[in-house]
Write a protein that holds these residues in place. Structure first.
Motif, PDB file in Angstrom:
ATOM      1  N   ILE A  97       2.607   8.819  -6.973  1.00 41.09           N
ATOM      2  CA  ILE A  97       3.036  10.071  -6.865  1.00 41.09           C
ATOM      3  C   ILE A  97       4.104  10.294  -7.916  1.00 41.09           C
ATOM      4  CG2 ILE A  97       4.567  11.740  -5.563  1.00 41.09           C
ATOM      5  CD1 ILE A  97       3.210  10.380  -2.966  1.00 41.09           C
ATOM      6  N   VAL A  98       4.968   9.224  -8.142  1.00 38.29           N
ATOM      7  CA  VAL A  98       6.106   9.487  -9.060  1.00 38.29           C
ATOM      8  C   VAL A  98       5.542   9.454 -10.587  1.00 38.29           C
ATOM      9  CG1 VAL A  98       7.940   8.235 -10.350  1.00 38.29           C
ATOM     10  CG2 VAL A  98       7.931   8.163  -7.882  1.00 38.29           C
ATOM     11  N   ILE A  99       4.341   8.432 -10.940  1.00 41.78           N
ATOM     12  CA  ILE A  99       3.804   8.484 -12.255  1.00 41.78           C
ATOM     13  C   ILE A  99       3.153   9.956 -12.494  1.00 41.78           C
ATOM     14  CG2 ILE A  99       1.911   7.420 -13.337  1.00 41.78           C
ATOM     15  CD1 ILE A  99       2.640   4.547 -12.065  1.00 41.78           C
ATOM     16  N   SER A 100       2.533  10.256 -11.307  1.00 40.79           N
ATOM     17  CA  SER A 100       1.758  11.563 -11.532  1.00 40.79           C
ATOM     18  C   SER A 100       2.604  12.597 -12.035  1.00 40.79           C
ATOM     19  CB  SER A 100       1.044  11.875 -10.229  1.00 40.79           C
ATOM     20  OG  SER A 100       0.010  10.980  -9.946  1.00 40.79           O
ATOM     21  N   CYS A 101       3.707  12.836 -11.239  1.00 38.24           N
ATOM     22  CA  CYS A 101       5.092  13.707 -11.404  1.00 38.24           C
ATOM     23  C   CYS A 101       5.255  13.615 -12.739  1.00 38.24           C
ATOM     24  CB  CYS A 101       6.114  13.779 -10.475  1.00 38.24           C
ATOM     25  SG  CYS A 101       5.604  14.005  -8.838  1.00 38.24           S
ATOM     26  N   ILE A 141       0.807  -1.225   0.169  1.00 34.36           N
ATOM     27  CA  ILE A 141      -0.072  -0.125  -0.081  1.00 34.36           C
ATOM     28  C   ILE A 141       0.863   1.297  -0.153  1.00 34.36           C
ATOM     29  CG2 ILE A 141      -1.733   1.212   1.139  1.00 34.36           C
ATOM     30  CD1 ILE A 141      -2.899  -1.273  -0.097  1.00 34.36           C
ATOM     31  N   ILE A 142       1.927   1.378   0.906  1.00 36.31           N
ATOM     32  CA  ILE A 142       2.633   2.596   1.051  1.00 36.31           C
ATOM     33  C   ILE A 142       3.531   2.554  -0.469  1.00 36.31           C
ATOM     34  CG2 ILE A 142       4.657   3.361   2.238  1.00 36.31           C
ATOM     35  CD1 ILE A 142       3.618   2.050   4.732  1.00 36.31           C
ATOM     36  N   PHE A 143       4.041   1.434  -0.801  1.00 38.28           N
ATOM     37  CA  PHE A 143       4.923   1.378  -2.018  1.00 38.28           C
ATOM     38  C   PHE A 143       4.057   2.107  -3.382  1.00 38.28           C
ATOM     39  CE2 PHE A 143       6.617  -0.171  -5.601  1.00 38.28           C
ATOM     40  CZ  PHE A 143       8.216   0.418  -5.858  1.00 38.28           C
ATOM     41  N   ILE A 144       2.819   1.557  -3.328  1.00 38.99           N
ATOM     42  CA  ILE A 144       2.019   1.878  -4.396  1.00 38.99           C
ATOM     43  C   ILE A 144       1.685   3.473  -4.513  1.00 38.99           C
ATOM     44  CG2 ILE A 144      -0.380   1.578  -3.803  1.00 38.99           C
ATOM     45  CD1 ILE A 144       1.222   0.225  -7.049  1.00 38.99           C
ATOM     46  N   VAL A 145       1.381   3.953  -3.355  1.00 37.15           N
ATOM     47  CA  VAL A 145       1.214   5.492  -3.154  1.00 37.15           C
ATOM     48  C   VAL A 145       2.437   6.056  -3.752  1.00 37.15           C
ATOM     49  CG1 VAL A 145       0.978   7.246  -1.565  1.00 37.15           C
ATOM     50  CG2 VAL A 145      -0.298   5.148  -1.351  1.00 37.15           C
ATOM     51  N   VAL A 146       3.663   5.659  -3.303  1.00 34.65           N
ATOM     52  CA  VAL A 146       4.964   6.428  -3.703  1.00 34.65           C
ATOM     53  C   VAL A 146       4.967   6.358  -5.195  1.00 34.65           C
ATOM     54  CG1 VAL A 146       7.378   6.390  -3.718  1.00 34.65           C
ATOM     55  CG2 VAL A 146       6.110   6.160  -1.538  1.00 34.65           C
ATOM     56  N   ALA A 147       4.563   5.004  -5.706  1.00 37.62           N
ATOM     57  CA  ALA A 147       4.865   4.893  -7.316  1.00 37.62           C
ATOM     58  C   ALA A 147       3.519   5.638  -8.018  1.00 37.62           C
ATOM     59  CB  ALA A 147       4.647   3.040  -7.510  1.00 37.62           C
TER      60      ALA A 147
END
Length: 250
Positions: free
Chosen positions: A60-64, A52-58
């Motif tokens: 965020i990166v994809i959105s950036c 869950i935590i990692f997918i949120v980070v991923a």
């Protein structure tokens, strides 16, 4: 030179001719997002990593990548980015609950035969994996909808700087209504295009309608589509409000 290379070259030429520098960045963003997805797959199967935590980070990166790298940093991309993050957090909490209640984690009986030679005791939480997969499937549509709303709202404010916050918000909702139907149907037909082989499987083995709608693999994909549609629906008012709040200073 194989077909993949030729298709990639044709795509690059068309995106460059039509989109210019932004088209080139969009083409490169495909490979950057692909890299993020590959890294996500590696980390999601690591027992010590919380999916869950990692997918949120991923996300965020994809959105950036999709917002700031392609469209640069400006008021449109900032509001779209904030709206995307808020929608992801709300949707993720909802998806985790849905994944637990519907028991769609793991593999369906159509997939078990191919995986029977492997051990499934790999020490990962399949509920969290299912939730991570669903949110990853929705991130692209959510980001696309957010920028599709914030961009015309910014143009409206640019040409009508005296517009009130309420009027600008209402304009964003109207824009979102036009986008909502096509975005939701895009997710729906993407499922049928990608899982046409599964539907043929159901037909060949004479699955009844009840067996199809109760199949785990079918339900998992349909729930993923419905959750993505909910995310698209949520991001419309969120983006409209955030954009109106940031642009109009009352």
């Amino acid at each position: 030179m194989n077909v993949l290379v030729w298709l990639g070259i044709i795509l690059f030429i068309l995106m460059r001719l039509i989109g210019g520098k932004k088209g080139t960045r969009s083409f490169l963003a495909i490979f950057l997002n692909f890299g993020v997805v590959l890294i996500s797959i590696l980390f999601l199967t690591t027992p010590k990593v919380n999916p869950i935590i990692f997918i949120v980070v991923a996300c965020i990166v994809i959105s950036c990548i999709n917002l700031f790298y392609i469209n640069e940093v400006n008021s449109k991309t900032i509001t779209a980015f904030i709206s995307t993050l808020v929608t992801i957090v709300i949707l993720l909490l909802f998806i985790v609950i849905v994944a637990k209640k519907t028991m769609i984690q793991g593999f369906g009986e159509e997939e078990v035969e191919e995986l029977s030679i492997f051990s499934l005791y790999i020490g990962v939480d399949f509920v969290k994996i299912a939730a991570a997969v669903m949110i990853m499937a929705a991130i692209g549509a959510i980001t696309d909808t957010a920028i599709a709303i914030s961009s015309p709202m910014s143009e409206i404010f640019l040409h009508h700087p005296t517009i009130s916050r309420k009027e600008l918000f209402t304009s964003g909702i109207r824009i979102g209504r036009d986008i909502l139907g096509t975005s939701a149907n895009t997710m729906f037909f993407a499922f049928f295009g990608g899982y046409l082989g599964l539907l043929l499987w159901f037909q060949v083995f004479s699955y009844s309608f009840g067996e199809i709608v109760n199949s785990k693999i079918f339900n998992a994909e349909m729930i993923s589509i419905l959750c993505a549609g909910i995310g698209i629906s949520l991001v419309i008012p969120i983006t409209s409000w955030v954009t109106a709040f940031i642009l109009v200073k009352e």
